[in-house]
Design an enzyme around this catalytic site. Structure first.
Site, PDB file in Angstrom:
ATOM      1  N   HIS A  39       1.492   6.169  -9.470  1.00 26.72           N
ATOM      2  CA  HIS A  39       2.454   5.299  -9.928  1.00 26.72           C
ATOM      3  C   HIS A  39       2.973   4.213  -9.347  1.00 26.72           C
ATOM      4  O   HIS A  39       2.893   4.205  -8.106  1.00 26.72           O
ATOM      5  CB  HIS A  39       3.503   6.422 -10.577  1.00 26.72           C
ATOM      6  CG  HIS A  39       4.021   7.259  -9.348  1.00 26.72           C
ATOM      7  ND1 HIS A  39       3.502   8.136  -8.635  1.00 26.72           N
ATOM      8  CD2 HIS A  39       5.127   6.890  -8.602  1.00 26.72           C
ATOM      9  CE1 HIS A  39       4.297   8.582  -7.681  1.00 26.72           C
ATOM     10  NE2 HIS A  39       5.268   7.666  -7.524  1.00 26.72           N
ATOM     11  N   HIS A 122       4.639  -1.113  -4.721  1.00 26.98           N
ATOM     12  CA  HIS A 122       3.245  -0.670  -4.209  1.00 26.98           C
ATOM     13  C   HIS A 122       2.823   0.615  -4.780  1.00 26.98           C
ATOM     14  O   HIS A 122       3.727   1.488  -5.771  1.00 26.98           O
ATOM     15  CB  HIS A 122       3.475  -0.302  -2.759  1.00 26.98           C
ATOM     16  CG  HIS A 122       4.370   0.823  -2.519  1.00 26.98           C
ATOM     17  ND1 HIS A 122       5.613   0.620  -2.382  1.00 26.98           N
ATOM     18  CD2 HIS A 122       4.191   1.953  -2.078  1.00 26.98           C
ATOM     19  CE1 HIS A 122       6.184   1.559  -2.254  1.00 26.98           C
ATOM     20  NE2 HIS A 122       5.213   2.563  -1.975  1.00 26.98           N
TER      21      HIS A 122
END
EC number: 3.1.4.58
Length: 185
Positions: A39, A122
């Protein structure tokens, strides 16, 4: 319950990145994150009282409704302090950052302190207990450019930390809510 707001990549994007990760050097004390939990964290709330969740959910719904859909993709990689290996994000990252700020604001307005770090999009791939030389990993990720996708949902995710004490056990993530971004079908 431990909660965070996130963007969840589609299955085909996860599979595409997974094919690259499968070729990365393993071992050396790295703890790899599980694909099922990949995620992009927008806001980490930590332990949230059950009674606060409805207000947080309402505020996240508003944040999603004020944010239009946008396109991003995974590209390249990097590390934080030799301890976290990650895949980077390309595309409409300013829109992603706006969504992250709105998710953090939703938490603050619901009375949740959360974390206050500069947002850096990220997707975490691995963690190391001690500083690690990610050089070969970064070389392999450097040329990776994933297929872009349209972000159409803001998700609220519960983090279930390992409790068994079994080495290598990973946290389990459970989506507990999701709200469409403006313009999403």
């Amino acid at each position: 319950m431990r909660l965070f707001a996130a963007v969840l990549p589609p299955v085909d994007v996860v599979e595409e990145l997974g094919a690259v990760v499968d070729r990365l050097p393993a071992g050396g004390g790295l703890r790899w994150t599980g694909r099922a939990g990949w995620h992009l964290t927008l806001a980490f709330y930590g332990d949230v009282p059950e009674a606060t969740v409805p207000e947080l959910a309402e505020r996240l719904a508003r944040a999603a409704a004020r944010t239009g859909t946008f396109a991003i993709g995974l590209r390249g990689g990097g590390h934080f302090g030799g301890r976290f290996l990650w895949a980077g994000v390309a595309g409409e990252t300013a829109a992603l950052s706006r969504l992250a700020e709105r998710a953090r604001a939703a938490g603050r307005k619901a009375g949740i302190e959360g974390e206050h770090r500069r947002y850096r999009p990220h997707l975490t791939l691995a963690r190391a207990g001690d500083p690690y030389d990610f050089g070969p990993h970064l070389t392999a990720l450097d040329t990776f450019t994933g297929t872009p996708w349209t972000v159409a949902e803001l998700a609220l995710v519960r983090s279930n930390l390992p409790t068994s004490g079994v080495p290598g056990e990973r946290p389990r993530y459970e989506k507990v809510g999701g709200w469409p971004l403006a313009g999403a079908r």
